[in-house]
Design a protein around this motif. Sequence first.
Motif, mmCIF file in Angstrom:
data_model
loop_
_atom_site.group_PDB
_atom_site.id
_atom_site.type_symbol
_atom_site.label_atom_id
_atom_site.label_comp_id
_atom_site.label_asym_id
_atom_site.label_seq_id
_atom_site.Cartn_x
_atom_site.Cartn_y
_atom_site.Cartn_z
ATOM 1 N N TYR A 77 16.650 24.610 40.040
ATOM 2 C CA TYR A 77 17.040 23.572 40.148
ATOM 3 C C TYR A 77 17.696 23.956 41.736
ATOM 4 N N SER A 78 18.295 23.212 41.999
ATOM 5 C CA SER A 78 19.142 23.567 43.545
ATOM 6 C C SER A 78 20.377 22.276 43.723
ATOM 7 N N GLY A 82 20.090 17.446 44.657
ATOM 8 C CA GLY A 82 21.165 16.751 44.031
ATOM 9 C C GLY A 82 21.277 16.433 42.243
ATOM 10 N N ASP A 83 20.857 17.985 41.729
ATOM 11 C CA ASP A 83 21.314 18.692 40.191
ATOM 12 C C ASP A 83 22.652 19.223 40.333
ATOM 13 N N GLU A 97 20.869 16.099 36.418
ATOM 14 C CA GLU A 97 19.815 15.583 37.497
ATOM 15 C C GLU A 97 20.231 14.357 37.457
ATOM 16 N N LEU A 98 20.044 13.760 38.769
ATOM 17 C CA LEU A 98 19.900 11.875 40.018
ATOM 18 C C LEU A 98 21.503 11.314 38.462
ATOM 19 N N GLY A 99 21.879 12.929 38.238
ATOM 20 C CA GLY A 99 23.680 11.637 37.840
ATOM 21 C C GLY A 99 23.539 10.801 36.315
ATOM 22 N N SER A 100 21.838 11.434 35.123
ATOM 23 C CA SER A 100 21.923 10.830 34.285
ATOM 24 C C SER A 100 20.821 11.270 33.021
ATOM 25 N N GLN A 117 24.015 27.854 49.213
ATOM 26 C CA GLN A 117 23.781 25.537 48.033
ATOM 27 C C GLN A 117 23.399 26.867 46.493
ATOM 28 N N LEU A 118 24.039 26.748 45.379
ATOM 29 C CA LEU A 118 23.422 27.089 44.270
ATOM 30 C C LEU A 118 22.075 26.700 43.183
#
Length: 417
Positions: A77-78, A82-83, A97-100, A117-118
């Motif tokens: 996950y990065s 967008g995560d 993920e994906l805001g939801s 980047q994380l």
Amino acid sequence: MYSEKARIRKCCPPGQMIQPRDNFRYECVPGSRELQIETIEAQFYGNNECVEVTGEQVVLPVESQDLCESDPNALMYSADQGDELFVLQNGSLLVLELGSLVSVFDSYCVEMTSDAQLLAKVCEHVRIDRVGVTEFFMLFGSLLSVMALLFTALCYSFVPKLKDTFGYLIAVHAGTFAIGTILFGLARCGGRCIDQGHVDFTEMVSNALLGSSVFAFFLMNVYNAMYVAYYIPNGLEYENKNKRDMYAFLAVLYCITLIPLFLFPKGGLICIVFLYFGAIVVALILSAYYTRRLTSGIYLQISGQTKINQTRLNDINGQRCLCLLETVAALVCWIVLAGLILFSCMTGWARIVAVYCVVVHGIVIGVLFVAGQQRWIILRECWSNSGSVDLRAVENGVEMKTFAKPRTLIEETEDGA
């Protein structure tokens, strides 16, 4: 729920970060980017459909522990995909993920990439070990070395024939190295053996003890060099009384050489050790030079009888040879260890190699100074002091002899008759 044992798991060792490679793989490289991840206190409702974040500030310690090290199917996950990544108050990883879509993982590690980047790695197959195979080999080797070192220190502290100045230096050399080996192994084992917050302090103390041990070894070589350069040619023996000025000088020298430990936390131990070994090599060269002078006839008297104490010279030569063997073995071990420390290669099997560099040096000390030269003296003294046959007297030829019985008065009378 919050736990005092909760940690943020960092993928790479301290002072390193992740750099992407091909096929979505990553490797740890030197870097000092600070881990930028938020720790939150959260309440979950339903089947994790709703998450409520409170305003409480939660601070968790960071621990370097890659549970996914041997898992080729670890999920990635990065933040740049967008995560959104958070660490919960109990140490778990929350991924949005994906805001939801909300997911919570217990087996993971997080790290910063070279482009700030994380990244999070989530394990599919968890490495289940508190003290795993790597730690077992590290602790086993350390225990083996410590047993040999402590036995050496005890022998040179309590066996009467070995309790001279050189023997006490060996006892200090072996004793401090034993304690330093234990702490060095615990520091390399990291959070699996001791609390992660104590690792830096443990490593600093272990470095000081290992440096002290090499300093004692340096004094052993100086002792040998002084004997062949001054004491034996003049028919003298070293007396440790009334030498306060010399001991004060050695104490100041010792304190000065420990300064690099505090100025250079990463390479201070290597700096100290190789500084000492440079001086040890000089002492060995001087010792060999003056020994050749003693055996070349310069100190022979006109009458043809030697002025030097040949027995004492042989003892010093034996000690010098043992010190030379330890110096060669130790240099090989410490050169390898220096490469690992300076290039920050302290992951996986490299940690075992680093620990065994110290372990092998410790075992060499025990083998050389107990099994190599003094094993019969130690066995003889311990056996004789146990109340058994006095082997010291046997060696001198006065034990187990058969003496003639005195003739009794009756026998003398019969002979006279």
